[in-house]
Scaffold this active site. Structure first.
Site, PDB file in Angstrom:
ATOM      1  CB  CYS A 112      36.736  48.479  18.290  1.00 34.21           C
ATOM      2  SG  CYS A 112      36.159  48.489  16.586  1.00 34.21           S
ATOM      3  CG  HIS A 235      40.833  49.780  18.318  1.00 38.31           C
ATOM      4  ND1 HIS A 235      40.965  48.578  17.641  1.00 38.31           N
ATOM      5  CD2 HIS A 235      39.845  50.467  17.681  1.00 38.31           C
ATOM      6  CE1 HIS A 235      40.090  48.544  16.651  1.00 38.31           C
ATOM      7  NE2 HIS A 235      39.402  49.682  16.644  1.00 38.31           N
ATOM      8  CG  ASN A 265      39.328  48.845  12.933  1.00 33.77           C
ATOM      9  OD1 ASN A 265      39.256  47.943  13.758  1.00 33.77           O
ATOM     10  ND2 ASN A 265      38.612  49.945  13.033  1.00 33.77           N
TER      11      ASN A 265
END
EC number: 2.3.1.180
Length: 310
Positions: A112, A235, A265
């Site tokens: 990520c 994020h 996500n």
């Protein structure tokens, strides 16, 4: 020479998977997902749509927004942990499909945090004048490595792509500083076997600490303070983790981007997708100071302080 973002684009699959639909798939509830993660729905790519397809659509839009042609791209960096194949890389597949005949290409694997790693890498090539324009893409098809019977992970992840074109920008603009890091001893908490495996408690503790620390550190490296920040783009992993980063920077709610409710996500794609959304909405303006910050499997983290504008 300063390196900055001169074009943005994104792609989201058409298929929407809502919390209500997930209630019929695993032992969970819309209320549980929303209160603990902030997610309401996520996008899922079809079986006929691969990672490179999504990257291609986002990249086309970024090139158009930057007002440059494929032949003007000198390098392609793709942040992903879900490539079509081990090789060729998604970057090489993009190079051929876009017609970037003058570009080198490679994929970046930092989960990520991959987009921050790729942007920091692009900065070096541009500022040393090894390259002029670099296409940076964050893209994931996490649905293909998600166990849809695991209630702890099935509710979290979605698919999508975000792309930026980086190139020379005027003095005082562009990437002012970056902070990258890794802690391999924590790799056991978030990894891929056949599917994504996660120790939610340990990842949460790490992320809450590291997102805030990295945000503060990158501002210090840039010679700036919390008061200088116009927008925080974290994020989009979990609203509680995002809020912890916002509070660490003492920012009002309106200064943090929140798209997690729409996309879930999307790993390395989340930050460039949000950038594209905020540019389209007119929320990002010339000379705004933006902090990008993320964490991921590895364990990895990265933050970037960016002054917007060409």
């Amino acid at each position: 020479m300063n390196a900055g973002i001169i074009g943005v684009g994104k792609y989201i699959p058409e298929r929407v998977l809502t919390n209500k639909e997930l209630e019929t798939m695993v032992d969970t509830s819309d209320e549980w997902i929303r209160t603990r993660t902030g997610i309401e729905e996520r996008r899922i790519a079809g079986d006929d749509v691969n990672t490179s397809d999504m990257a291609y659509e986002a990249a086309k839009k970024a090139l158009e927004h930057a007002e440059i042609g494929p032949e003007d791209i000198d390098m392609i960096l793709v942040a992903t942990v879900t490539p079509d194949h081990s090789f060729p890389s998604v970057a090489c597949m993009l190079q051929a499909r876009l017609g970037c005949v003058n570009a080198s290409g490679m994929d970046v694997s930092a989960a990520c945090a991959g987009f921050m790693y790729a942007v920091a890498t692009a900065k070096q090539f541009i500022e040393t004048e090894s390259c002029k324009n670099i296409l940076v893409v964050g893209v994931e098809k996490l649905s293909k490595i998600t166990d849809w019977n695991d209630r702890n992970t099935a509710v979290l992840f979605g698919d999508g792509a975000g792309a930026v074109v980086m190139g020379p920008v005027s003095k005082g603009r562009g990437v002012l500083a970056f902070d990258l890091g890794a802690d391999g001893t924590g790799g056991q908490y978030l990894y891929q076997d056949k599917y994504i495996m996660m120790n939610g408690r340990e990842v949460f503790k790490f992320a809450v600490r590291q997102m805030g620390e990295s945000s503060v550190k990158v501002l210090d490296k840039a010679g700036l303070t919390k008061n200088d920040v116009d927008l925080l783009i974290p994020h989009q992993a979990n609203i509680r983790i995002m809020e912890a980063a916002r509070q660490r920077l003492e920012l009002p709610e309106e200064k943090m981007s929140k798209m997690i409710h729409k996309y879930g996500n999307t790993s390395s794609a989340s930050i460039p997708m949000v950038i594209a959304d905020e540019v389209e909405a007119g929320k990002i303006k010339d000379d705004d100071l933006i902090v990008l910050v993320g964490f991921g499997g590895g364990l990895t983290w990265g933050a970037i302080a960016l002054r917007w504008g060409r």
